[in-house]
Scaffold this motif. Structure first.
Motif: not given
Length: 316
Positions: A85-87, A203-204, A236-238
């Motif tokens: 997602l962001a890392l 993540v999509y 990112q599904p939550t």
């Protein structure tokens, strides 16, 4: 072969026949694919792989190496952020005159910035940006963009040595197990965004190219996704049809404020606005965003922002 050569000669003959009024020929359009191919064949990519201790993901003539911060547990607004997602730190090599050019984005903690930067500078690489992408994340993460040109094996060794000054995992990545399910209506997301996505580490992800080519030092940055110059959108599904979203819009100056307004009016937070490169043409700005909400609602907000950009969509 002779027929093809005759056609090419005939086209150029007709082109130049206009004399003073003939169009100017952009020789780079014709020569660049052949030059890039020749350089790609000359590079011993196995030695670059060995320097990094991992295999590249190859897209056309670009070799991209991932350095995700799987060692970190970063949370933001109650969401534990997956590396995809962001890392997801990375570096990408593209064949060029005299070896290769490299671009990359390293994910670092605050205490790691200066030790890594020192190693990169000592190794002759350029620092092109240092900044945040997220707000309120714990621990805070920063992103160091790097660039360089030369022997790809030597540059790879410098980057690996620099990453050794951080806690970025450098061991050969273990074989991935079954990927986490994407519990979102991905077909509907694609319809709204107007682009095909792909699953990566739970993540999509979407990479939406701009219509005009992006160049760095007069070299076309393609393919745009691996080179980091496509609009990146990650879901990112939550749970319950909701998602955390982040990524970055790649914008020209006149698009910046229309996109800000479109995102903010749809409940999407703008978390950073900055450059990633130094000599790109056209001049580009990268706008990062964040929100947690119903995934389809967020997709419609992102599409409203995309509609303010000169980007390529396939549907919607």
């Amino acid at each position: 072969m002779r027929t093809m050569l005759w056609i090419v000669v005939s086209v150029f003959t007709a082109w130049f026949a206009g004399g003073a009024h003939a169009q100017k020929v952009d020789w780079q359009v014709f020569s660049e694919p052949f030059v890039s191919s020749a350089h790609a064949q000359a590079i011993d990519w196995q030695k670059v792989d060995d320097a990094f201790g991992r295999k590249a993901v190859v897209s056309e003539d670009v070799h991209r190496y991932g350095f995700p911060r799987t060692d970190l547990t970063v949370t933001l607004d109650g969401v534990t952020i997956k590396p995809a997602l962001a890392l997801g730190g990375w570096v990408a090599f593209k064949p060029a005159h005299g070896g290769a050019m490299v671009m990359g984005d390293l994910v670092l903690l605050e205490t790691e910035i200066n030790p890594v930067m020192l190693k990169l500078i000592e190794g002759g690489l350029d620092i092109t940006a240092v900044h945040n992408h997220l707000l309120r994340a714990s621990p805070a993460t920063f992103y160091m963009h790097v660039g360089g040109h030369g022997d790809p094996v030597k540059m790879a060794a410098v980057i690996r040595d620099a990453l050794g000054a951080s806690k970025t995992p450098l061991a050969t990545p273990a074989a991935a197990g079954a990927p986490p399910a994407i519990e979102l209506d991905t077909a509907q997301l694609e319809q709204i965004i107007g682009a095909k996505g792909q699953a990566n580490g739970g993540v999509y992800q979407f990479n939406v190219p701009r219509r005009e080519p992006v160049k760095e030092n007069d070299m076309v940055m393609a393919p745009v996704g691996p080179m980091g110059v496509a609009i990146a959108i990650n879901f990112q599904p939550t749970g319950g049809g909701k998602a955390a979203i982040t990524g970055d819009f790649v914008l020209t100056a006149d698009e910046v404020n229309p996109v800000i307004k479109a995102l903010r009016s749809n409940g999407i937070e703008v978390t950073a606005l900055h450059s990633h490169m130094l000599d790109e043409q056209p001049r580009l700005f990268f706008m990062h965003f964040w929100a947690v909400d119903d995934a389809l609602k967020l997709a419609r907000g992102l599409r409203a922002a995309l509609d303010k950009t000169a980007s390529v969509r396939t549907s919607g």
